[in-house]
Design an enzyme around this catalytic site. Structure first.
Site, PDB file in Angstrom:
ATOM      1  N   ASP A  88     -10.986   1.660  -8.241  1.00 40.11           N
ATOM      2  CA  ASP A  88     -10.690   0.489  -7.408  1.00 40.11           C
ATOM      3  C   ASP A  88     -11.972  -0.287  -7.106  1.00 40.11           C
ATOM      4  OD1 ASP A  88      -8.245  -0.467  -6.664  1.00 40.11           O
ATOM      5  OD2 ASP A  88      -7.926   0.985  -5.054  1.00 40.11           O
ATOM      6  N   GLN A 103      -3.478   4.611  -2.500  1.00 41.25           N
ATOM      7  CA  GLN A 103      -2.799   3.362  -2.133  1.00 41.25           C
ATOM      8  C   GLN A 103      -2.995   3.064  -0.646  1.00 41.25           C
ATOM      9  OE1 GLN A 103      -1.209   1.243  -4.409  1.00 41.25           O
ATOM     10  NE2 GLN A 103      -1.245  -0.117  -2.656  1.00 41.25           N
ATOM     11  N   LYS A 121       1.906   0.599 -11.026  1.00 39.25           N
ATOM     12  CA  LYS A 121       0.662   1.134 -11.597  1.00 39.25           C
ATOM     13  C   LYS A 121       0.969   2.300 -12.532  1.00 39.25           C
ATOM     14  CE  LYS A 121      -2.000  -0.547  -7.713  1.00 39.25           C
ATOM     15  NZ  LYS A 121      -2.490  -0.342  -6.363  1.00 39.25           N
TER      16      LYS A 121
END
Ligand code: NAP
Length: 294
Positions: free
Chosen positions: A121, A98, A54
């Protein structure tokens, strides 16, 4: 006839090129640089590799990107304070924590602490709710990627019978909802299957578009697929290791057999996977635009 392969690698590359140009223009014309922080708690090897990928992509696109590593024993309160710090930081437009988090931390509490305007997200209930009622919001990355793949490969969704296998909050439920929306890339008639579905093959055989996110290797066999169907395989299953120690991956569908029957199909690897990170970047650009009123 063998199906057309929908390459997530190619489509993701195309979207990244578009984003790169968009970021350069935002910087030049408006002095706005999209900012993304990825927070990693502990050193789980899979999480480390996801976060590294990422960060690498964010960097390539010209973002301001921050990698924030925290020890596995960080307290829940300390993690919540860290999120608050980034919520208040105007250079950061997207916050990604994460997952999974260590057991002593309540994941839901942490995800809900991210400001909905920075929730790239798309997991915060404000964004989930907006998605369901069809308002502008951050779409969760994997379903968003599937939507882009379908649209960019010319699959007809309007009036199509779409069958989704799996009802998780991150893939099954949101993609089913997106396919149902009254707009381009939606307008489908949607059925969702799960482990309590009585006769799954009855449903999958009716599908013009079959989206499989079960996490079970080859749970969908060729006899369960209609001739000419579009098949999107979300599953990523580790089924072994090469002598060099590299994971051997397989999807949720029997790719070799189904590609002789489907009109289009996504491979694993190289299908939905590469799209997920790209859509995170797209959401971050959207967040930066919104914050700057562009
Ligand atoms: N490529 C990517 O970027 C990406 C992103 C996310 C996930 N994935 C992969 O996609 C797969 C699914 O992920 P997930 O997070 O959605 O998984 P999950 O939370 O484990 O959910 C799996 C869903 O599939 C259903 N299911 C499992 N076995 C089934 C069967 N034999 N028949 C019918 N339904 C079945 C389950 O039903 P119940 O609800 O009844 O248990 C559940 O709803 C995994 O392989 C994951 O690694 C890939």
């Amino acid at each position: 006839m063998s199906a057309k392969i929908i390459s997530g690698v190619e489509i993701a590359k195309q979207i990244r090129e578009e984003l790169k140009a968009e970021v350069a223009e935002m910087k030049e014309k408006h002095g706005v640089t999209p900012g993304l922080v990825t927070i990693l708690v502990g050193e789980n090897p899979a999480s480390v590799s996801y976060v590294t990928a990422k960060q690498k992509t964010a960097h390539e696109l010209g973002f301001y990107s921050v990698q924030d590593n925290q020890p596995a024993d960080i307290s829940e309160d300390a993690l919540l304070s860290l999120i608050k710090k980034y919520n208040d930081d105007s250079a950061i437009h997207g916050i990604l924590v994460q997952l999974p988090l260590p057991k002593h931390i309540n994941e839901t509490k942490v995800l809900y602490a991210i400001h909905p305007d920075k929730d790239v997200d798309g997991f915060h209930p404000v964004n989930v709710g907006k998605m369901v009622i069809g308002e502008q919001c951050f779409l969760p990355c994997t379903p968003h990627g599937i939507l882009e793949m379908l649209m960019r490969s010319g699959a007809q969704t309007k009036g199509a019978e779409v069958v989704v296998v799996g009802r998780s909050n991150i893939v099954g439920k949101p993609i089913a909802n997106l396919m149902l929306q009254k707009r381009d890339g939606g307008d489908a008639t949607v059925t969702i299957c799960h482990t309590r579905t009585r006769d799954m093959a009855f449903h999958t055989r009716r599908a013009d578009i079959l989206i499989v996110a079960a996490g079970r290797p080859k749970v969908i066999t060729a006899d369960m697929v209609k001739e000419g169907a579009v098949v999107i395989d979300v599953g990523v299953n580790r089924i072994g290791q090469t002598p060099e120690g590299k994971a051997i991956l397989c999807g949720d569908v029997d790719f070799e057999a189904i590609k002789e029957k489907a009109s289009m199909i996504t491979p694993v690897p190289g299908g939905v996977g590469p799209m997920t990170i790209t859509m995170l970047m797209k959401n971050t650009v959207q967040a930066a635009r919104q914050a700057a009123g562009l």
